[in-house]
Design a protein around this motif. Structure first.
Motif, PDB file in Angstrom:
ATOM      1  N   VAL A 162       0.772  -1.198   0.045  1.00  0.00           N
ATOM      2  CA  VAL A 162      -0.130  -0.180  -0.041  1.00  0.00           C
ATOM      3  C   VAL A 162       0.723   1.488  -0.365  1.00  0.00           C
ATOM      4  O   VAL A 162       1.747   1.471   0.436  1.00  0.00           O
ATOM      5  CB  VAL A 162      -0.986   0.150   1.443  1.00  0.00           C
ATOM      6  CG1 VAL A 162      -1.938   1.360   1.167  1.00  0.00           C
ATOM      7  CG2 VAL A 162      -1.879  -1.479   1.001  1.00  0.00           C
ATOM      8  N   LEU A 163       0.804   2.207  -0.974  1.00  0.00           N
ATOM      9  CA  LEU A 163       1.863   3.558  -1.093  1.00  0.00           C
ATOM     10  C   LEU A 163       0.707   4.319  -0.651  1.00  0.00           C
ATOM     11  O   LEU A 163       1.797   5.378  -0.149  1.00  0.00           O
ATOM     12  CB  LEU A 163       2.364   3.280  -2.563  1.00  0.00           C
ATOM     13  CG  LEU A 163       2.911   2.102  -3.328  1.00  0.00           C
ATOM     14  CD1 LEU A 163       3.233   2.697  -4.531  1.00  0.00           C
ATOM     15  CD2 LEU A 163       4.464   1.798  -2.215  1.00  0.00           C
ATOM     16  N   ARG A 164       0.109   3.775  -0.850  1.00  0.00           N
ATOM     17  CA  ARG A 164      -1.100   5.742  -0.495  1.00  0.00           C
ATOM     18  C   ARG A 164      -2.636   4.902   0.181  1.00  0.00           C
ATOM     19  O   ARG A 164      -2.873   4.046  -1.015  1.00  0.00           O
ATOM     20  CB  ARG A 164      -1.276   6.612  -1.801  1.00  0.00           C
ATOM     21  CG  ARG A 164      -1.830   7.914  -1.395  1.00  0.00           C
ATOM     22  CD  ARG A 164      -2.226   8.534  -2.638  1.00  0.00           C
ATOM     23  NE  ARG A 164      -2.440  10.450  -2.416  1.00  0.00           N
ATOM     24  CZ  ARG A 164      -4.125  10.701  -1.827  1.00  0.00           C
ATOM     25  NH1 ARG A 164      -4.775   9.439  -1.762  1.00  0.00           N
ATOM     26  NH2 ARG A 164      -3.800  11.563  -2.092  1.00  0.00           N
ATOM     27  N   GLU A 165      -2.880   5.152   1.273  1.00  0.00           N
ATOM     28  CA  GLU A 165      -4.327   5.342   1.358  1.00  0.00           C
ATOM     29  C   GLU A 165      -5.370   6.404   0.904  1.00  0.00           C
ATOM     30  O   GLU A 165      -4.958   6.912   0.826  1.00  0.00           O
ATOM     31  CB  GLU A 165      -3.936   5.370   3.194  1.00  0.00           C
ATOM     32  CG  GLU A 165      -3.902   4.683   3.795  1.00  0.00           C
ATOM     33  CD  GLU A 165      -3.656   3.118   4.048  1.00  0.00           C
ATOM     34  OE1 GLU A 165      -5.496   2.977   3.310  1.00  0.00           O
ATOM     35  OE2 GLU A 165      -3.433   1.915   4.455  1.00  0.00           O
ATOM     36  N   GLY A 166      -6.494   5.318   0.944  1.00  0.00           N
ATOM     37  CA  GLY A 166      -7.659   6.482   0.557  1.00  0.00           C
ATOM     38  C   GLY A 166      -9.383   5.646   0.803  1.00  0.00           C
ATOM     39  O   GLY A 166      -9.109   4.222   1.041  1.00  0.00           O
ATOM     40  N   LYS A 167      -9.666   6.057   0.968  1.00  0.00           N
ATOM     41  CA  LYS A 167     -10.981   6.283   0.797  1.00  0.00           C
ATOM     42  C   LYS A 167     -12.142   5.490  -0.218  1.00  0.00           C
ATOM     43  O   LYS A 167     -13.409   4.677   0.087  1.00  0.00           O
ATOM     44  CB  LYS A 167     -11.926   6.577   1.945  1.00  0.00           C
ATOM     45  CG  LYS A 167     -12.403   8.343   2.084  1.00  0.00           C
ATOM     46  CD  LYS A 167     -13.007   8.720   2.952  1.00  0.00           C
ATOM     47  CE  LYS A 167     -13.558  10.306   2.808  1.00  0.00           C
ATOM     48  NZ  LYS A 167     -11.990  10.917   1.842  1.00  0.00           N
ATOM     49  N   ASP A 168     -12.530   6.562  -1.062  1.00  0.00           N
ATOM     50  CA  ASP A 168     -13.493   6.751  -2.501  1.00  0.00           C
ATOM     51  C   ASP A 168     -12.712   5.814  -3.532  1.00  0.00           C
ATOM     52  O   ASP A 168     -13.497   4.900  -4.474  1.00  0.00           O
ATOM     53  CB  ASP A 168     -12.953   7.735  -3.137  1.00  0.00           C
ATOM     54  CG  ASP A 168     -13.205   9.204  -1.850  1.00  0.00           C
ATOM     55  OD1 ASP A 168     -14.376   9.129  -1.249  1.00  0.00           O
ATOM     56  OD2 ASP A 168     -12.557   9.994  -2.188  1.00  0.00           O
ATOM     57  N   ALA A 194      -9.009  -3.920   0.194  1.00  0.00           N
ATOM     58  CA  ALA A 194      -9.526  -2.742  -0.633  1.00  0.00           C
ATOM     59  C   ALA A 194     -10.903  -2.753  -1.336  1.00  0.00           C
ATOM     60  O   ALA A 194     -11.303  -1.424  -0.783  1.00  0.00           O
ATOM     61  CB  ALA A 194      -8.071  -2.737  -1.298  1.00  0.00           C
ATOM     62  N   ALA A 195     -11.434  -3.654  -2.207  1.00  0.00           N
ATOM     63  CA  ALA A 195     -12.320  -2.767  -2.549  1.00  0.00           C
ATOM     64  C   ALA A 195     -13.558  -3.005  -1.700  1.00  0.00           C
ATOM     65  O   ALA A 195     -14.927  -1.884  -2.294  1.00  0.00           O
ATOM     66  CB  ALA A 195     -12.165  -4.726  -3.449  1.00  0.00           C
ATOM     67  N   LYS A 196     -13.847  -3.919  -0.876  1.00  0.00           N
ATOM     68  CA  LYS A 196     -14.528  -3.932   0.467  1.00  0.00           C
ATOM     69  C   LYS A 196     -14.500  -2.622   1.003  1.00  0.00           C
ATOM     70  O   LYS A 196     -16.319  -2.200   1.390  1.00  0.00           O
ATOM     71  CB  LYS A 196     -14.472  -4.859   1.360  1.00  0.00           C
ATOM     72  CG  LYS A 196     -14.793  -6.407   0.923  1.00  0.00           C
ATOM     73  CD  LYS A 196     -14.604  -7.604   1.816  1.00  0.00           C
ATOM     74  CE  LYS A 196     -15.329  -8.614   1.178  1.00  0.00           C
ATOM     75  NZ  LYS A 196     -15.016  -9.709   2.083  1.00  0.00           N
ATOM     76  N   GLU A 197     -13.178  -1.783   0.975  1.00  0.00           N
ATOM     77  CA  GLU A 197     -13.455  -0.065   1.813  1.00  0.00           C
ATOM     78  C   GLU A 197     -13.730   0.522   0.535  1.00  0.00           C
ATOM     79  O   GLU A 197     -13.747   1.208   1.650  1.00  0.00           O
ATOM     80  CB  GLU A 197     -11.704  -0.315   2.446  1.00  0.00           C
ATOM     81  CG  GLU A 197     -11.588   0.867   2.895  1.00  0.00           C
ATOM     82  CD  GLU A 197      -9.915   1.199   3.161  1.00  0.00           C
ATOM     83  OE1 GLU A 197      -9.289   1.821   3.407  1.00  0.00           O
ATOM     84  OE2 GLU A 197      -9.290  -0.300   3.114  1.00  0.00           O
ATOM     85  N   THR A 198     -13.471   0.662   0.024  1.00  0.00           N
ATOM     86  CA  THR A 198     -13.451   1.660  -1.561  1.00  0.00           C
ATOM     87  C   THR A 198     -15.022   1.555  -2.331  1.00  0.00           C
ATOM     88  O   THR A 198     -15.003   2.717  -2.625  1.00  0.00           O
ATOM     89  CB  THR A 198     -12.106   1.903  -1.349  1.00  0.00           C
ATOM     90  OG1 THR A 198     -12.128   0.948  -2.432  1.00  0.00           O
ATOM     91  CG2 THR A 198     -10.801   2.186  -1.118  1.00  0.00           C
ATOM     92  N   GLY A 199     -14.993   0.416  -2.838  1.00  0.00           N
ATOM     93  CA  GLY A 199     -16.437  -0.023  -3.476  1.00  0.00           C
ATOM     94  C   GLY A 199     -15.857   0.189  -4.878  1.00  0.00           C
ATOM     95  O   GLY A 199     -16.966   0.029  -5.371  1.00  0.00           O
ATOM     96  N   LYS A 200     -14.615   0.918  -5.584  1.00  0.00           N
ATOM     97  CA  LYS A 200     -14.782   0.399  -7.288  1.00  0.00           C
ATOM     98  C   LYS A 200     -12.893   0.086  -6.756  1.00  0.00           C
ATOM     99  O   LYS A 200     -12.205   1.237  -5.859  1.00  0.00           O
ATOM    100  CB  LYS A 200     -14.787   2.446  -7.411  1.00  0.00           C
ATOM    101  CG  LYS A 200     -16.378   2.553  -7.470  1.00  0.00           C
ATOM    102  CD  LYS A 200     -16.298   3.681  -8.681  1.00  0.00           C
ATOM    103  CE  LYS A 200     -16.887   3.808  -9.073  1.00  0.00           C
ATOM    104  NZ  LYS A 200     -17.864   5.454  -9.529  1.00  0.00           N
ATOM    105  N   VAL A 201     -12.258  -0.325  -8.131  1.00  0.00           N
ATOM    106  CA  VAL A 201     -10.623  -0.495  -8.278  1.00  0.00           C
ATOM    107  C   VAL A 201     -11.089  -0.136  -9.404  1.00  0.00           C
ATOM    108  O   VAL A 201     -11.940  -0.219 -10.873  1.00  0.00           O
ATOM    109  CB  VAL A 201     -10.553  -1.957  -8.103  1.00  0.00           C
ATOM    110  CG1 VAL A 201      -9.907  -2.541  -8.484  1.00  0.00           C
ATOM    111  CG2 VAL A 201     -11.161  -2.356  -6.299  1.00  0.00           C
ATOM    112  N   VAL A 202      -9.527   0.566  -9.926  1.00  0.00           N
ATOM    113  CA  VAL A 202      -8.756   0.802 -11.452  1.00  0.00           C
ATOM    114  C   VAL A 202      -7.761  -0.063 -11.200  1.00  0.00           C
ATOM    115  O   VAL A 202      -6.906  -0.020 -10.350  1.00  0.00           O
ATOM    116  CB  VAL A 202      -8.825   2.437 -10.901  1.00  0.00           C
ATOM    117  CG1 VAL A 202      -8.007   2.406 -12.903  1.00  0.00           C
ATOM    118  CG2 VAL A 202      -9.915   2.863 -11.505  1.00  0.00           C
ATOM    119  N   THR A 203      -7.846  -1.269 -12.547  1.00  0.00           N
ATOM    120  CA  THR A 203      -6.237  -1.462 -12.519  1.00  0.00           C
ATOM    121  C   THR A 203      -5.427  -0.962 -13.517  1.00  0.00           C
ATOM    122  O   THR A 203      -6.309  -0.462 -14.501  1.00  0.00           O
ATOM    123  CB  THR A 203      -6.044  -3.408 -13.158  1.00  0.00           C
ATOM    124  OG1 THR A 203      -7.013  -3.293 -13.900  1.00  0.00           O
ATOM    125  CG2 THR A 203      -6.849  -3.968 -11.723  1.00  0.00           C
TER     126      THR A 203
END
Length: 313
Positions: free
Chosen positions: A188-194, A240-249
């Motif tokens: 994890v290089l940066r925390e975030g919630k969105d 991470a997916a559960k935490e933020t709801g959206k994922v970008v690879t």
């Protein structure tokens, strides 16, 4: 502000091999007439008696590496990704993968950032190919620090490993005391919630920059570096997916069969999540300056930022 240090991970590969060879006399390096480009020439200069130039015969090189592995040596077979994963696929599968031999494959010049070498050499399919081989570990380091650590981890791992390196110099982002490389574990290089950005290899530093631009727009992005694509850090991806709801690879590889596919595989089963895959979209590359190609194919910082901004709405 001081300029960020940039080093090509193929340089990291050559330097790490030379150091590893000094520490372990069972390390043998093979190359297919590309030692200057793959940087295995650094090892050759330091340990000439343990360097084998197999000529332009990549498939044979893999066979030689398999034979050496059966004698207790730890061979690192090196060439461009297009040849190591593509041309020699059958030998990697049958001579290394099937008997699960302790061969390490150092594949340099991966992705479209190979630049002027053009579409025939810009391998955007290698991760997909190597993921399908049972028991094959697949590593795609993001910078010099990670690449050096990956070479050591590959040596310590018992079994076949595919290491992916680039030609283009990239920013050193992991040069910090708390950095730890562990096979199969994301960072994890940066925390975030969105939303969560999951990246691998060359675009990782661009994703960090894009996350800062997103923050200015009020979008708080979590950034994860996945250096080991197989085995994937499923626990971290799902959390991470559960935490933020959206994922970008994001990857300098085809969106088919690479990191994005691996992430979607696990999320579809364990945590259904909306995913956007950024990468090479089912097309071949072309000849041109590396940075211009990255921009044209949407892998520069601004392109990544714009795509994620639209996705976040």
């Amino acid at each position: 502000m001081s300029e960020v240090k940039k080093i090509a991970t193929r340089d990291s590969y050559g330097n790490a091999l030379a150091e590893l060879g000094t520490e372990h006399d069972n390390v043998v390096v093979l190359d297919a007439d590309l030692a200057a480009a793959t940087k295995t020439g650094v090892f050759k200069k330091a340990h000439p008696d343990r360097f084998i130039d197999c000529g332009i015969a990549e498939s044979n090189m893999i066979g030689v590496a398999a034979g050496l592995a059966t004698t207790g040596k730890v061979p690192f077979a090196s060439s461009f990704a297009m040849f190591a994963a593509g041309r020699a696929f059958e030998q990697v599968r049958n001579s290394v993968g099937y008997p699960h031999l302790n061969v390490k494959i150092g594949a340099t010049h991966a992705g479209i950032s190979v630049g002027e070498d053009g579409a025939t050499h810009q391998c955007n399919e290698d991760i997909a190919l190597m993921r399908t081989i049972p028991g094959m570990v697949v590593i795609n380091p993001a910078d010099d620090v990670e690449a050096r650590a990956a070479v050591r981890a590959a040596y310590e791992h018992q079994g076949p490993v595919y290491l992916r390196f680039g030609r283009l110099a990239v920013p050193v982002i992991n040069d910090r005391p708390d950095y730890k490389f562990e096979l199969g574990k994301g960072v994890v290089l940066r925390e975030g919630k969105d939303l969560t950005i999951i990246a691998t290899g060359l675009p990782v530093s661009n994703c960090l920059e894009a996350a800062e631009k997103l923050a200015a727009d009020g979008i708080d992005a979590k950034v994860i570096n996945i250096h080991t694509i197989k085995p994937l850090d499923e626990e971290l991806v799902v959390a991470a997916a559960k935490e933020t709801g959206k994922v970008v690879t994001v990857e300098e590889h085809s969106v088919i069969g690479g990191l994005g596919s691996a992430v979607c595989d696990v999320l579809s089963e364990k945590a259904p999540t909306q995913v956007m895959k950024i990468g090479v979209n089912d097309t071949f590359g072309e000849s041109g300056p590396a940075l211009e190609l990255l921009k044209k194919y949407g892998l520069d910082t601004d392109s990544i930022y714009e795509k994620i901004k639209a996705f976040a709405k």
